[in-house]
Enzyme design. Structure first.
Site, PDB file in Angstrom:
ATOM      1  N   GLU A   1       0.844  -1.192   0.000  1.00  0.00           N
ATOM      2  CA  GLU A   1       0.000   0.000   0.000  1.00  0.00           C
ATOM      3  C   GLU A   1       0.879   1.242   0.000  1.00  0.00           C
ATOM      4  OE1 GLU A   1      -2.161  -2.243   3.655  1.00  0.00           O
ATOM      5  OE2 GLU A   1      -2.663  -0.115   3.427  1.00  0.00           O
TER       6      GLU A   1
ATOM      7  N   LYS B   1       2.399   4.590   1.368  1.00  0.00           N
ATOM      8  CA  LYS B   1       2.548   5.158   2.717  1.00  0.00           C
ATOM      9  C   LYS B   1       2.195   6.639   2.627  1.00  0.00           C
ATOM     10  CE  LYS B   1       5.610   5.646   6.649  1.00  0.00           C
ATOM     11  NZ  LYS B   1       5.311   7.091   6.825  1.00  0.00           N
TER      12      LYS B   1
ATOM     13  N   ASP C   1       1.383  10.478   3.468  1.00  0.00           N
ATOM     14  CA  ASP C   1       2.033  11.476   4.316  1.00  0.00           C
ATOM     15  C   ASP C   1       0.938  12.341   4.943  1.00  0.00           C
ATOM     16  OD1 ASP C   1       4.694  13.946   3.844  1.00  0.00           O
ATOM     17  OD2 ASP C   1       4.098  12.745   5.560  1.00  0.00           O
TER      18      ASP C   1
ATOM     19  N   TYR D   1      -6.965   1.948   6.191  1.00  0.00           N
ATOM     20  CA  TYR D   1      -5.990   0.914   5.845  1.00  0.00           C
ATOM     21  C   TYR D   1      -6.012  -0.308   6.755  1.00  0.00           C
ATOM     22  CZ  TYR D   1      -3.306   3.497   9.393  1.00  0.00           C
ATOM     23  OH  TYR D   1      -2.903   4.133  10.540  1.00  0.00           O
TER      24      TYR D   1
ATOM     25  N   LYS E   1      10.754   3.250   2.639  1.00  0.00           N
ATOM     26  CA  LYS E   1      10.762   4.682   2.334  1.00  0.00           C
ATOM     27  C   LYS E   1      11.362   4.940   0.953  1.00  0.00           C
ATOM     28  CE  LYS E   1       9.180   6.475   6.214  1.00  0.00           C
ATOM     29  NZ  LYS E   1       9.920   7.514   6.896  1.00  0.00           N
TER      30      LYS E   1
ATOM     31  N   CYS F   1      31.128  23.532  28.187  1.00  0.00           N
ATOM     32  CA  CYS F   1      29.712  23.410  27.824  1.00  0.00           C
ATOM     33  C   CYS F   1      29.142  24.786  27.493  1.00  0.00           C
ATOM     34  CB  CYS F   1      28.934  22.790  28.981  1.00  0.00           C
ATOM     35  SG  CYS F   1      27.135  22.773  28.711  1.00  0.00           S
TER      36      CYS F   1
ATOM     37  N   CYS G   1      26.332  25.543  30.537  1.00  0.00           N
ATOM     38  CA  CYS G   1      26.667  25.705  31.961  1.00  0.00           C
ATOM     39  C   CYS G   1      28.147  25.944  32.210  1.00  0.00           C
ATOM     40  CB  CYS G   1      26.206  24.487  32.761  1.00  0.00           C
ATOM     41  SG  CYS G   1      27.170  22.984  32.410  1.00  0.00           S
TER      42      CYS G   1
ATOM     43  N   CYS H   1      28.909  16.937  28.137  1.00  0.00           N
ATOM     44  CA  CYS H   1      29.069  17.833  29.278  1.00  0.00           C
ATOM     45  C   CYS H   1      29.015  16.999  30.557  1.00  0.00           C
ATOM     46  CB  CYS H   1      27.951  18.870  29.279  1.00  0.00           C
ATOM     47  SG  CYS H   1      27.748  19.751  30.845  1.00  0.00           S
TER      48      CYS H   1
ATOM     49  N   CYS I   1      23.529  20.874  34.856  1.00  0.00           N
ATOM     50  CA  CYS I   1      23.530  21.653  33.621  1.00  0.00           C
ATOM     51  C   CYS I   1      22.091  22.023  33.279  1.00  0.00           C
ATOM     52  CB  CYS I   1      24.147  20.833  32.490  1.00  0.00           C
ATOM     53  SG  CYS I   1      24.105  21.647  30.886  1.00  0.00           S
TER      54      CYS I   1
END
Length: 670
Positions: free
Chosen positions: A115, A117, A119, A227, A316, A410, A413, A428, A434
């Site tokens: 079938e 796919k 969107d 479906y 896909k 980082c 932080c 980090c 953080c």
């Protein structure tokens, strides 16, 4: 004034005619009359119902729009989860999928249904005795939003099923989408009014379906393809997915005309190539093909893994690519402290979506591709995957470009950043201190599958952290009404509700608690394995890496992460503070020799009244039972609550013992 018998008969006849024309138009794609004639019939029915209001029925075609705007969407829990699919991105992965299916079923060739796919937005339509009673979005797969008023505005969603023979309860799964032509018209009207346009048909469909005012949704060109089915009670459906699609069509539900039954992996790939060649000519957007094992008995035998069925996969289409320019490279800090370089891009349309950011993954990847600020790059987007920079167009590099360097501190932080030996990711070391990690860690701690603190969302956590009122998950249990009342959009009533949710969250399970801590590499399955293996937090804290690896599916990498987490003093301190605040779970289960359900496999179906399915699962597991997702010959018992699904029929077919909720409660109490 009561309508004369002749008028009642005419109204009934008009409804019947209009429903038939809707079926010809939406279900069969074969309209029997011009639009003008259809409009004339609708206008005549509206006039009769206006003059004689008692003629109006809930499923009359005139009632698709008319409900008042909602204040908010109600939540709908799916009796049967709406699972996602695993993805295949090339033919080799499809061949491997077919090989696994064949090996499990011990067959040389398997029949599939292929079938498109779509969107769009996945939805569930619930029909009771043929009447549409609820429409819900997929949500997180377990809980969605009630969008019934908006579903009713979509002409392809019948308010009443046609024909006969449908089950008393039939849940239909489908995809709401916006056709390309309708999307173009919608954006054109928006531009004429000076309004905001939608980036792509999927966004337009999702935004339209989530309007609180159904009159707005009714003005949007939404469509629907069905479906499959979810929960079905007291009714027999065909034993093939392909025949179910044909049956749905006979009942007036619109099914994508592009689906085909194919033989083996060769048939799947032939279908894929043919549809890919015609993709641009289709009246709607698709991003691939879905393959499903056709026979339902084989689907049942294959079962599920994690949150996806073994018997289906999405293949896909190749990613779409475009050229753009890198404006900057910035570093984001994630929940686990991972530093991820992100390219800020000159906006570019890729596959119908405007892309402004693309991941660069890690320092090694940036160095390998040699991505620099000012470079012209190829950007790829594949379905819902985060856009990425594929490569640099070297001949367009500006003279003043400069190589990227990962920061040594980082960016959030200013803590030290480290890259462990053998890892590609820089992290980090600020942990829960953080700010970037703190917000995400608290949201994770409060999430539904962790401690499930209802009402503690992004905006609230952001305020609490920004005001330094919450610096770790343990601080949540020190909040009071006065503190919460001072926050934006938080009155006394909301504050009291949140405190009640916090209090409820203290009663949890060890596996949920471990998952909530956000330890690297410890997801739900790993947390469950640890809880089963060690039974108590104290035993887990005392375990070294060798002992940790004795738990199922835990190797040296995961063991090292767990050990490192609990060796950190501040992490142990937070755990102790959470325990001191009252977070608790049942005492460790009895040893296996005293767990009477060891070796028994249970499957749960339907809705339980006295407990949730998750609670029932936890109690069964505490007694040594295994709780599976699908029924097989190895299943010991099927527990059937209200509105059970196809698992009940499968249990009866295999002769598996079926327990009602009362029998389950008695078993657990013994």
């Amino acid at each position: 004034m009561v309508a004369p018998t002749s008028v009642q008969a005419r109204a009934a006849r008009l409804r019947e005619q209009i429903e038939w024309h809707n079926y010809r138009y939406y279900g069969l794609d074969d309209p029997a009359v011009p639009d003008a004639e259809y409009d004339r019939l609708m206008q005549e029915l509206r006039t009769l119902e206006r003059d004689y209001p008692e003629l109006v029925t809930p499923d009359s075609p005139t009632q698709r729009v008319g409900a008042a705007p909602l204040a908010a969407f109600a939540q709908v829990r799916h009796d049967l989860p709406m699972l996602s699919l695993d993805n295949a991105f090339d033919e080799a992965e499809v061949v491997d999928f077919d090989r696994r299916i064949g090996e499990r079923l011990k067959l040389g060739q398997v029949d599939y249904v292929a079938e498109p796919k779509l969107d769009g937005l996945a939805v569930s339509l619930r029909y009771e005795h043929g009447h549409l009673v609820c429409g819900a979005t997929r949500g997180d797969g377990y809980t969605g939003e009630d969008v019934t008023h908006n579903i009713r505005t979509i002409g392809a969603a019948p308010l009443r099923l046609r024909g006969k023979g449908y089950p008393p309860l039939l849940e239909v799964r489908g995809e709401v989408f916006m056709p390309r032509q309708g999307f173009a018209r919608l954006n054109e009207r928006a531009r004429e009014r000076g309004g905001k346009t939608f980036a792509n048909p999927r966004n337009a469909a999702a935004g339209s379906l989530r309007q609180l005012d159904p009159r707005i949704t009714a003005g949007r060109p939404l469509d629907l393809f069905c479906y499959g089915v979810g929960v079905v009670t007291a009714g027999a459906l065909p034993d093939r997915h392909s025949d179910i699609l044909l049956q749905l069509r006979e009942w007036g539900l619109r099914v994508c005309p592009e689906w085909r039954r194919v033989e083996g992996v060769a048939g799947c790939l032939e279908y894929y190539r043919g549809l890919q060649a015609r993709r641009a000519a289709l009246p709607y957007e698709i991003d691939g093909v879905v393959y499903k094992v056709d026979r339902l008995a084989q689907q049942q035998e294959l079962g599920f893994v994690a949150r996806a069925p073994r018997w289906a996969i999405a293949h896909k289409f190749p990613a779409q690519e475009e050229l753009t320019r890198v404006l900057d490279i910035q570093v984001q800090v994630g929940r686990t402290g991972a530093l991820t370089p992100v390219a800020r891009l000159e906006p570019v349309l890729v596959g119908g979506v405007t892309v402004t950011n693309a991941t660069l993954h890690n320092a090694d990847e940036v160095r390998r591709k040699d991505v620099r600020v000012g470079d012209t790059v190829i950007v790829r987007r594949a379905g819902d995957v985060i856009p990425e920079v594929v490569q640099v167009v070297g001949e367009r590099r500006p003279a003043d470009s400069r190589p990227f360097e990962m920061p040594t501190r980082c960016p959030v932080c200013d803590s030290q950043v480290l890259r462990p030996a053998g890892e590609a990711v820089t992290r980090c070391v600020g942990g829960l201190y953080c700010r970037a990690q703190r917000k995400a860690a608290i949201l994770h701690f409060a999430s539904r599958r962790a401690l499930d603190i209802e009402g503690l969302g992004d905006k609230l956590v952001e305020q609490l952290v920004d005001r330094e009122q919450v610096q770790s998950p343990a601080d949540l249990y020190g909040l009071d009404v006065a503190t919460l009342e001072g926050l934006e959009r938080m009155g006394r009533k909301s504050a009291v509700k949140l405190l009640a949710a916090l209090e409820r969250s203290k009663a949890t399970t060890l596996e949920r608690f471990l998952y909530a801590l956000g330890i690297r590499e410890v997801g739900e399955a790993t947390a469950q394995a640890l809880a089963r293996q060690f039974a108590s937090l104290e035993a887990l804290l005392a375990a070294d890496e060798d002992r940790l690896q004795q738990a199922p599916d835990i190797g040296p990498v995961v063991a090292a992460q767990i050990r490192a987490f609990f060796q950190e003093a501040h992490n142990r301190e937070i755990v102790q503070r959470l325990r001191a605040a009252g977070v608790h779970w049942p005492a460790p289960a009895a040893p296996a020799i005293d767990r009477p359900l060891t070796g028994k496999t249970f499957v749960l179906t339907g809705t339980l009244n006295g407990m949730t399915r998750e609670e029932a699962k936890a109690r069964l597991q505490a007694l040594g039972a295994k709780v599976a997702d699908s029924v097989s010959k190895q299943t010991s018992y099927v527990v059937a609550g209200a509105a059970p699904g196809s698992k009940l029929a499968r249990a009866r077919q295999l002769g598996v013992t079926v327990l009602e909720e009362e029998a389950l409660v008695e078993l657990l109490s013994r």
